[in-house]
Design a protein around this motif. Structure first.
Motif, PDB file in Angstrom:
ATOM      1  N   GLY A 157     -12.048   6.683   5.354  1.00 51.49           N
ATOM      2  CA  GLY A 157     -13.232   6.158   4.667  1.00 51.49           C
ATOM      3  C   GLY A 157     -12.763   5.252   3.546  1.00 51.49           C
ATOM      4  N   LEU A 158     -13.125   3.978   3.650  1.00 51.34           N
ATOM      5  CA  LEU A 158     -12.593   2.979   2.709  1.00 51.34           C
ATOM      6  C   LEU A 158     -13.683   2.528   1.742  1.00 51.34           C
ATOM      7  CD1 LEU A 158     -10.423  -0.040   3.307  1.00 51.34           C
ATOM      8  CD2 LEU A 158     -12.839  -0.549   3.145  1.00 51.34           C
ATOM      9  N   GLY A 159     -13.326   2.328   0.479  1.00 52.56           N
ATOM     10  CA  GLY A 159     -14.280   1.828  -0.523  1.00 52.56           C
ATOM     11  C   GLY A 159     -14.366   0.320  -0.443  1.00 52.56           C
ATOM     12  N   ILE A 160     -15.483  -0.179   0.118  1.00 55.23           N
ATOM     13  CA  ILE A 160     -15.614  -1.635   0.297  1.00 55.23           C
ATOM     14  C   ILE A 160     -15.642  -2.359  -1.049  1.00 55.23           C
ATOM     15  CG2 ILE A 160     -17.115  -3.450   1.216  1.00 55.23           C
ATOM     16  CD1 ILE A 160     -17.994  -1.641   3.377  1.00 55.23           C
ATOM     17  N   ASP A 161     -16.302  -1.734  -2.032  1.00 56.02           N
ATOM     18  CA  ASP A 161     -16.426  -2.363  -3.354  1.00 56.02           C
ATOM     19  C   ASP A 161     -15.042  -2.573  -3.979  1.00 56.02           C
ATOM     20  OD1 ASP A 161     -19.575  -1.435  -3.720  1.00 56.02           O
ATOM     21  OD2 ASP A 161     -18.283   0.030  -2.739  1.00 56.02           O
ATOM     22  N   ARG A 162     -14.203  -1.541  -3.851  1.00 56.51           N
ATOM     23  CA  ARG A 162     -12.843  -1.637  -4.409  1.00 56.51           C
ATOM     24  C   ARG A 162     -12.082  -2.782  -3.738  1.00 56.51           C
ATOM     25  NH1 ARG A 162     -11.170   3.588  -6.253  1.00 56.51           N
ATOM     26  NH2 ARG A 162     -12.909   4.365  -7.494  1.00 56.51           N
ATOM     27  N   VAL A 163     -12.231  -2.865  -2.431  1.00 56.44           N
ATOM     28  CA  VAL A 163     -11.526  -3.921  -1.695  1.00 56.44           C
ATOM     29  C   VAL A 163     -12.029  -5.296  -2.128  1.00 56.44           C
ATOM     30  CG1 VAL A 163     -11.183  -4.939   0.593  1.00 56.44           C
ATOM     31  CG2 VAL A 163     -10.926  -2.479   0.269  1.00 56.44           C
ATOM     32  N   SER A 221      -4.471  15.457   5.194  1.00 58.82           N
ATOM     33  CA  SER A 221      -5.276  14.396   4.580  1.00 58.82           C
ATOM     34  C   SER A 221      -4.402  13.534   3.673  1.00 58.82           C
ATOM     35  CB  SER A 221      -6.385  14.993   3.720  1.00 58.82           C
ATOM     36  OG  SER A 221      -7.192  15.872   4.473  1.00 58.82           O
ATOM     37  N   ALA A 222      -4.841  12.318   3.478  1.00 61.94           N
ATOM     38  CA  ALA A 222      -4.082  11.423   2.590  1.00 61.94           C
ATOM     39  C   ALA A 222      -5.024  10.450   1.899  1.00 61.94           C
ATOM     40  CB  ALA A 222      -3.036  10.657   3.396  1.00 61.94           C
ATOM     41  N   GLU A 223      -4.524   9.875   0.819  1.00 63.18           N
ATOM     42  CA  GLU A 223      -5.244   8.784   0.186  1.00 63.18           C
ATOM     43  C   GLU A 223      -4.353   7.557   0.202  1.00 63.18           C
ATOM     44  OE1 GLU A 223      -8.414  10.771  -2.911  1.00 63.18           O
ATOM     45  OE2 GLU A 223      -6.286  10.847  -3.384  1.00 63.18           O
ATOM     46  N   VAL A 224      -4.979   6.392   0.291  1.00 62.32           N
ATOM     47  CA  VAL A 224      -4.212   5.150   0.326  1.00 62.32           C
ATOM     48  C   VAL A 224      -4.546   4.341  -0.916  1.00 62.32           C
ATOM     49  CG1 VAL A 224      -3.930   2.945   1.528  1.00 62.32           C
ATOM     50  CG2 VAL A 224      -3.997   5.076   2.834  1.00 62.32           C
ATOM     51  N   ASP A 225      -3.490   3.884  -1.603  1.00 65.04           N
ATOM     52  CA  ASP A 225      -3.669   3.034  -2.784  1.00 65.04           C
ATOM     53  C   ASP A 225      -3.128   1.639  -2.495  1.00 65.04           C
ATOM     54  OD1 ASP A 225      -4.394   5.364  -4.124  1.00 65.04           O
ATOM     55  OD2 ASP A 225      -2.361   5.718  -4.875  1.00 65.04           O
ATOM     56  N   MET A 258       0.841  -1.197   0.000  1.00 65.48           N
ATOM     57  CA  MET A 258       0.000   0.000   0.000  1.00 65.48           C
ATOM     58  C   MET A 258       0.877   1.249   0.000  1.00 65.48           C
ATOM     59  SD  MET A 258      -1.414   0.677   3.907  1.00 65.48           S
ATOM     60  CE  MET A 258      -0.919   2.348   4.338  1.00 65.48           C
ATOM     61  N   ARG A 259       0.304   2.356  -0.477  1.00 65.60           N
ATOM     62  CA  ARG A 259       1.061   3.616  -0.394  1.00 65.60           C
ATOM     63  C   ARG A 259       0.107   4.719   0.056  1.00 65.60           C
ATOM     64  NH1 ARG A 259       1.889   5.661  -6.714  1.00 65.60           N
ATOM     65  NH2 ARG A 259      -0.309   6.201  -7.011  1.00 65.60           N
ATOM     66  N   MET A 260       0.693   5.724   0.713  1.00 64.16           N
ATOM     67  CA  MET A 260      -0.089   6.854   1.207  1.00 64.16           C
ATOM     68  C   MET A 260       0.322   8.085   0.416  1.00 64.16           C
ATOM     69  SD  MET A 260      -0.334   6.871   5.299  1.00 64.16           S
ATOM     70  CE  MET A 260      -1.682   7.687   6.114  1.00 64.16           C
ATOM     71  N   ARG A 261      -0.652   8.811  -0.108  1.00 64.11           N
ATOM     72  CA  ARG A 261      -0.366  10.032  -0.877  1.00 64.11           C
ATOM     73  C   ARG A 261      -1.033  11.204  -0.185  1.00 64.11           C
ATOM     74  NH1 ARG A 261      -3.645  10.323  -4.723  1.00 64.11           N
ATOM     75  NH2 ARG A 261      -4.563   8.257  -4.596  1.00 64.11           N
ATOM     76  N   PRO A 262      -0.366  12.378  -0.145  1.00 63.11           N
ATOM     77  CA  PRO A 262      -1.037  13.545   0.416  1.00 63.11           C
ATOM     78  C   PRO A 262      -2.283  13.873  -0.393  1.00 63.11           C
ATOM     79  CG  PRO A 262       1.250  14.062  -0.185  1.00 63.11           C
ATOM     80  CD  PRO A 262       0.976  12.676  -0.661  1.00 63.11           C
ATOM     81  N   ILE A 282      -8.058   2.994  -2.479  1.00 60.00           N
ATOM     82  CA  ILE A 282      -9.077   2.299  -1.692  1.00 60.00           C
ATOM     83  C   ILE A 282      -9.631   3.134  -0.540  1.00 60.00           C
ATOM     84  CG2 ILE A 282      -8.339  -0.047  -2.265  1.00 60.00           C
ATOM     85  CD1 ILE A 282      -7.177  -0.080   0.696  1.00 60.00           C
ATOM     86  N   LEU A 283      -8.887   4.163  -0.134  1.00 62.81           N
ATOM     87  CA  LEU A 283      -9.460   4.946   0.967  1.00 62.81           C
ATOM     88  C   LEU A 283      -8.891   6.357   1.048  1.00 62.81           C
ATOM     89  CD1 LEU A 283      -7.453   5.241   3.725  1.00 62.81           C
ATOM     90  CD2 LEU A 283      -7.958   2.835   3.895  1.00 62.81           C
ATOM     91  N   GLY A 284      -9.674   7.223   1.726  1.00 58.64           N
ATOM     92  CA  GLY A 284      -9.220   8.572   2.058  1.00 58.64           C
ATOM     93  C   GLY A 284      -9.140   8.643   3.572  1.00 58.64           C
ATOM     94  N   CYS A 285      -8.203   9.464   4.071  1.00 62.02           N
ATOM     95  CA  CYS A 285      -8.052   9.504   5.523  1.00 62.02           C
ATOM     96  C   CYS A 285      -7.376  10.802   5.959  1.00 62.02           C
ATOM     97  CB  CYS A 285      -7.224   8.306   6.003  1.00 62.02           C
ATOM     98  SG  CYS A 285      -5.564   8.269   5.298  1.00 62.02           S
ATOM     99  N   GLY A 286      -7.210  10.963   7.223  1.00 63.97           N
ATOM    100  CA  GLY A 286      -6.509  12.140   7.727  1.00 63.97           C
ATOM    101  C   GLY A 286      -6.767  12.331   9.206  1.00 63.97           C
ATOM    102  N   MET A 287      -6.180  13.412   9.737  1.00 69.15           N
ATOM    103  CA  MET A 287      -6.392  13.762  11.139  1.00 69.15           C
ATOM    104  C   MET A 287      -7.628  14.660  11.206  1.00 69.15           C
ATOM    105  SD  MET A 287      -3.975  12.043  12.267  1.00 69.15           S
ATOM    106  CE  MET A 287      -4.213  12.395  14.005  1.00 69.15           C
ATOM    107  N   VAL A 288      -8.522  14.356  12.133  1.00 72.28           N
ATOM    108  CA  VAL A 288      -9.780  15.108  12.220  1.00 72.28           C
ATOM    109  C   VAL A 288      -9.485  16.604  12.359  1.00 72.28           C
ATOM    110  CG1 VAL A 288     -11.934  15.420  13.502  1.00 72.28           C
ATOM    111  CG2 VAL A 288     -10.930  13.126  13.293  1.00 72.28           C
TER     112      VAL A 288
END
Ligand code: PHE
Length: 344
Positions: A314-320, A261-265, A248-252, A287-293
């Motif tokens: 927030g993760l995309g269940i369908d993608r997973v 915020s970041a996205e995870v691929d 997996m990788r995390m992108r700003p 597959i997901l977006g994330c970050g610190m509240v």
């Protein structure tokens, strides 16, 4: 001429008596009935042949056929009733029901791939002490947007093209992030929730996109939470979902309600990272977006950002599900083709 017919009638009488005596089943008796008294039966035939006779002779012979026909049919009916009662009794005696016989087992259905992934996610986070809460699908603007720091004319609203339910700004939630606000309103921190469910966006259908899809939202608010906790949590989740060597990788990235915020691929399993239609030639699947509240989000629900901090994803269940089960087209998940579903 008339004598010939009276012989024929005598013949008919004796052959009927013989056949009636020989018939021993309902089937045979019904057959006999149609052979003698049916529309093309022997009695009808005999009447037909009377045509060539004089009126006088017709009358005489006709008068002889009718009583025979009536008596014979009555006899036949009586035997039919008797035989049929006997056959019923025999059948009943034969068909006993063995109540001790085990029943046929009901056929088991299959879990939908999305259900499999959802339950797996819920299990992973339940083990880490998260509360499971699906949240509502029809939502107000406040929970879906405003409290999450999307001001009324925020450009990020455009990236979540919305289905509105009515003029009062009720809408179909565009993400599961509404549950972040609802959970923080309901529980005092520390808060740990996981929420999986359907979300809706006015998107064109493509290989990866559908106007209805599934997300899984995670939120943790506590003292001293930093981005290291987020990364560790996501890595744990990804390893549990895809095995220890999953890449997996995390992108700003940017979301109004997280900072940073970041996205995870995940690396695309369909092309092994080379680039294909499913991953838009990038070799990766988001597959997901994330970050610190975002501190403003905490303030919106009355939590002091000086004391508390948190992360969300927030993760995309369908993608997973697509990556896990090797399904290159998202539509396959929603067509409900039994040949597909029976494989899971
Ligand atoms: N709600 C965002 C989306 O739908 C994902 C997200 C969730 C991002 C939580 C950050 C934190 O894309």
């Amino acid at each position: 001429m008339a004598r010939v017919f009276s012989f024929m009638l005598e013949d008919l009488k004796s052959s009927f008596s013989r056949d009636l005596a020989a018939a021993s089943s309902v089937r045979e008796l019904l057959d006999l009935q149609s052979r003698y008294f049916g529309a093309k039966g022997a009695v009808k035939e005999l009447f037909k042949q009377l045509k060539s006779l004089s009126a006088e002779e017709k009358k005489e012979l006709g008068a002889a056929i009718n009583p025979f026909s009536e008596a014979a049919q009555a006899e036949l009916k009586e035997k039919l009733e008797r035989v049929s009662a006997r056959e019923d009794a025999e059948r009943e005696a034969r068909e006993t029901i063995d109540v001790t016989l085990p029943s046929r087992p009901p056929r088991l259905g299959h879990l939908h791939p999305i259900t499999i992934v959802r339950r797996e996610l819920e299990q992973i986070f339940r083990e880490m002490g998260y509360t499971i809460d699906p949240g509502p699908e029809v939502e107000s603007d406040w929970y879906n947007f405003e409290a999450l720091n999307f001001t009324p004319d925020h450009p990020a609203r455009d990236t979540q093209d919305t289905f509105f339910v009515d003029v009062d700004k009720l809408l179909l939630r565009t993400h599961t992030s509404n549950v972040q606000i609802r959970s923080m309103e309901r529980f005092q921190p520390p808060v740990k929730v996981l929420s999986a469910g359907r979300v809706f966006r006015r998107d064109e259908i493509t290989m990866r996109r559908s106007p209805m899809f599934h997300q899984c939202e995670g939120l943790l608010v506590d003292k001293g939470i930093h981005i290291g906790h987020l990364r560790a949590t996501l890595e744990h989740m990804v390893r549990r979902l895809f095995g220890s060597d999953a890449k997996m990788r995390m992108r700003p990235s940017y979301f109004p309600f997280t900072e940073p915020s970041a996205e995870v691929d995940m690396s695309c399993i369909f092309c092994k990272g080379k680039g294909c239609g499913t991953c838009s030639q990038t070799g990766w699947m988001e597959i997901l977006g994330c970050g610190m509240v975002h501190p403003q989000v905490l303030r919106n629900v009355g939590i002091d950002p000086e004391q508390w901090s948190g992360f969300a994803f927030g993760l995309g269940i369908d993608r997973v599900a697509m990556l896990k089960f090797d399904i290159p087209n998202i539509r396959t998940l929603f067509e409900n083709d039994l040949r597909v579903l029976q494989q899971f």
